[in-house]
Structures are given as structure tokens and as C-alpha cells.
Enzyme design. Structure first.
Site, PDB file in Angstrom:
ATOM      1  N   CYS A   1      -9.411  -9.273  -6.415  1.00 27.05           N
ATOM      2  CA  CYS A   1      -8.426 -10.321  -6.688  1.00 27.05           C
ATOM      3  C   CYS A   1      -9.030 -11.484  -7.465  1.00 27.05           C
ATOM      4  O   CYS A   1      -8.368 -12.093  -8.306  1.00 27.05           O
ATOM      5  CB  CYS A   1      -7.814 -10.823  -5.381  1.00 27.05           C
ATOM      6  SG  CYS A   1      -6.800  -9.574  -4.568  1.00 27.05           S
TER       7      CYS A   1
ATOM      8  N   HIS B   1      -2.421  -6.041  -4.386  1.00 29.14           N
ATOM      9  CA  HIS B   1      -2.937  -7.094  -3.523  1.00 29.14           C
ATOM     10  C   HIS B   1      -1.979  -8.285  -3.532  1.00 29.14           C
ATOM     11  O   HIS B   1      -1.221  -8.486  -4.484  1.00 29.14           O
ATOM     12  CB  HIS B   1      -4.321  -7.527  -4.005  1.00 29.14           C
ATOM     13  CG  HIS B   1      -5.360  -6.438  -3.902  1.00 29.14           C
ATOM     14  ND1 HIS B   1      -6.515  -6.568  -3.162  1.00 29.14           N
ATOM     15  CD2 HIS B   1      -5.411  -5.193  -4.445  1.00 29.14           C
ATOM     16  CE1 HIS B   1      -7.239  -5.466  -3.253  1.00 29.14           C
ATOM     17  NE2 HIS B   1      -6.578  -4.610  -4.034  1.00 29.14           N
TER      18      HIS B   1
ATOM     19  N   GLU C   1       0.835  -1.199   0.000  1.00 30.36           N
ATOM     20  CA  GLU C   1       0.000   0.000   0.000  1.00 30.36           C
ATOM     21  C   GLU C   1       0.871   1.252   0.000  1.00 30.36           C
ATOM     22  O   GLU C   1       2.041   1.207   0.409  1.00 30.36           O
ATOM     23  CB  GLU C   1      -0.913   0.001   1.239  1.00 30.36           C
ATOM     24  CG  GLU C   1      -1.840  -1.200   1.304  1.00 30.36           C
ATOM     25  CD  GLU C   1      -2.571  -1.338   2.620  1.00 30.36           C
ATOM     26  OE1 GLU C   1      -3.384  -2.275   2.749  1.00 30.36           O
ATOM     27  OE2 GLU C   1      -2.331  -0.521   3.538  1.00 30.36           O
TER      28      GLU C   1
ATOM     29  N   GLU D   1      -2.420 -11.464  -3.900  1.00 34.66           N
ATOM     30  CA  GLU D   1      -2.613 -12.403  -5.004  1.00 34.66           C
ATOM     31  C   GLU D   1      -1.985 -11.856  -6.285  1.00 34.66           C
ATOM     32  O   GLU D   1      -1.362 -12.604  -7.049  1.00 34.66           O
ATOM     33  CB  GLU D   1      -4.112 -12.662  -5.218  1.00 34.66           C
ATOM     34  CG  GLU D   1      -4.792 -13.349  -4.053  1.00 34.66           C
ATOM     35  CD  GLU D   1      -5.353 -12.406  -2.999  1.00 34.66           C
ATOM     36  OE1 GLU D   1      -6.349 -12.750  -2.361  1.00 34.66           O
ATOM     37  OE2 GLU D   1      -4.773 -11.296  -2.803  1.00 34.66           O
TER      38      GLU D   1
ATOM     39  N   CYS E   1     -10.536 -10.951  -2.072  1.00 30.74           N
ATOM     40  CA  CYS E   1     -11.600  -9.975  -2.312  1.00 30.74           C
ATOM     41  C   CYS E   1     -12.061 -10.090  -3.766  1.00 30.74           C
ATOM     42  O   CYS E   1     -11.452 -10.777  -4.584  1.00 30.74           O
ATOM     43  CB  CYS E   1     -11.105  -8.566  -2.010  1.00 30.74           C
ATOM     44  SG  CYS E   1      -9.822  -7.984  -3.155  1.00 30.74           S
TER      45      CYS E   1
END
Length: 288
Positions: free
Chosen positions: A123, A93, A82, A95, A120
Site C-alpha cells: 500500500c 487493499h 479478498e 488504501e 503494508c
């Protein structure tokens, strides 16, 4: 924590840093034998190690993921990344990071994914771009599932008449006369290997450290557009897997190369770099 588990985590972490998050199946078998572990026990510790590479200053939520390639016999770690004071849409992310690690480093395919938290929707959509999406198994702490089960009635490349898939894109090998000196041969190869069936903007990034180490990233688009991974985030994720960030790495230069007439990554790259006050490091090159 038992001394043996701590020793195992430390050894895996050191290997992960040295190998930038890439483990051969042979090496993992050695770990299982040495520490007398089942496959699931080793995967659980490996996920913990992957999550330790996360940089989540906004969410404080550490996610680790493993992309497995049974064809080449390798496992690729990834973690979320982030950027402070920047739009949430710019984050990487876990993944994405694991798949990106595999893609950049010669994996043949993504055979299955192991994640320490349910993926999520973002992803799930990113994974739906894979050439193995229809058969992809996903291993979670709650048990085994599939991408099909997690993303029913999906929207993907076929809906936009895209016959390419991530990990099965058409190769490009054309030469450019008078390639600028700031674009290294390896950066150009990553540029050619970028996955951009929707905008046609081939693009890649090279991060060069004062030590001479180099980290590369390339553009990976998605049929839903938003889950696309920019070349700079791709490269920064690779830097993170070496145990460093732009804040503690002695960065000499960052080169972004894009296709002239299709370029769309300069502004987003500057936005990400502003989180590190490093906009002045970026060199932007457009080629035919």
C-alpha cells in the site's frame, strides 16, 4: 457500546451505503455538531464504519481507510476485498479502495489518508504513485506520520521516466468511430481516464445490475507493477461500498473494454470472477 455511539455508527453506515462511501465535509461537520464530537472522535467511528464494508474471507482481517480531498471538501471510504480460492495478489487493499473511490468520483487530489492499521509495503508503494505522495500525511491509531517516513529511498514514477502521476495524468479525449453498442458512453469516459503510463493499456469495467444501477472501475498502474489495480477490482470495490458483492447483487452483465493490441486484463478478470462462479457474465471488448 453506548446508545449514542451505536446511533452514530448506524447513521454513518446508512449514509455510506446511500452515498457509496462518499461524505462531504459539510455533512461530517453536521455529524460532529449533532453528536458533540471532536474531529478525531468522528474519524475513529468513520474508520470503524469503513472497515464494516470489508470482505476478507482469507485473512479475516478487516481494514478501513479514508482518503481526504481538502480541495473538493470530501472524504472517501475504502475497505479491503479478498477473493476465495484465488491468488493473494488479486486482493484489493483498503488504501487502494479509498483512493480508487476518490479517483473514480471526481476528487481533485488525495490530501491525506486515515487508516485503522499501519499500511503494508504494497500500500505504501501504491500511494507513492499519487501526485501528492511527497507531501502525503498518514493518520494511524498510533499517531500521525508521512508517506515519506514510511517509504524512505522510494522507487516511483520518476525512476521509469514517467512524468504522469495518479490524479494528474494527461487527459485523453479522442473519439472512436463505430464504438460497440456494448460500450456505454460513461464506460468509454472511464476507459479514457484510466492511468496506464507503463503498458499503455487503457481499460475500464462496467458492472450493470438488473435494477439498472451501474458500477465502474478503471485501470490504475504502478511503477512497481504489482500494486497496480485492475479495472474489475476497481469496479468490485465500488460495488462493495454500496453494501453488496457479486454473490448478493443481481448482476446483469460485466463489460471489460481494453485497448486493442495492448490488452492484458481479460485473464485476471476471469480469475477474479471464478471466485463467484460468474465468468459467464463477462463481455470482453477491444477498441482502437
Amino acid at each position: 457500546m453506548a446508545k449514542q455511539e451505536l446511533s452514530l455508527k448506524n447513521a454513518l453506515k446508512q449514509d455510506a451505503i446511500a452515498k457509496r462511501g462518499i461524505f462531504s465535509y459539510d455533512l461530517l461537520t453536521t455529524y460532529k455538531t449533532r453528536f458533540q464530537l471532536s474531529e478525531s472522535e468522528l474519524e475513529a467511528v468513520l474508520l470503524e464504519v469503513a472497515a464494516e464494508f470489508a470482505t476478507p474471507p482469507i485473512s479475516d482481517f478487516y481494514v478501513g481507510a479514508i482518503a481526504w480531498d481538502d480541495k473538493s471538501g470530501q472524504a472517501f471510504l475504502g475497505a479491503n476485498l479478498e477473493f476465495s480460492h484465488q491468488a493473494l495478489s488479486l486482493v484489493v487493499h483498503a488504501e487502494q479502495a479509498a483512493i480508487n473511490n476518490a479517483w473514480l468520483n471526481g476528487a481533485a487530489e488525495i490530501s491525506r489518508m486515515t487508516i485503522n492499521a499501519a499500511p503494508c509495503g504494497f500500500c505504501r508503494q501504491f500511494m507513492n504513485e499519487l501526485n501528492t505522495a511527497k507531501e502525503l500525511d498518514i493518520l494511524l491509531p498510533s499517531g500521525k506520520t508521512t508517506l515519506n517516513a514510511l517509504l524512505p529511498t522510494s522507487f516511483g514514477p520518476d525512476d521509469l521516466d514517467n512524468q504522469e502521476k495518479l490524479f494528474a495524468q494527461h487527459p485523453h479525449s479522442e473519439a472512436v468511430l463505430g464504438l460497440p453498442a456494448t460500450v456505454s458512453d460513461k464506460l468509454y469516459q472511464h476507459y479514457l481516464a484510466s492511468y496506464c503510463p507503463y503498458t499503455k493499456n487503457r481499460s475500464a469495467v462496467e458492472i450493470t445490475l438488473a435494477t439498472g444501477e451501474r458500477f465502474f472501475g478503471r485501470y490504475a498502474e504502478n511503477a512497481a507493477y504489482n500494486p497496480s489495480l485492475s479495472p474489475l477490482q476497481s469496479a468490485l470495490s465500488q460495488l462493495a461500498m454500496s453494501g453488496r458483492t457479486l454473490l448478493d447483487a443481481d448482476v446483469e452483465s460485466i463489460t471489460l473494454v481494453e485497448k486493442r493490441g495492448k490488452a492484458n486484463q481479460h485473464a485476471v478478470s476471469l480469475a477474479v470472477l471464478s471466485a463467484y462462479d460468474a465468468q459467464n457474465l463477462l463481455r470482453h471488448v477491444e477498441i482502437e
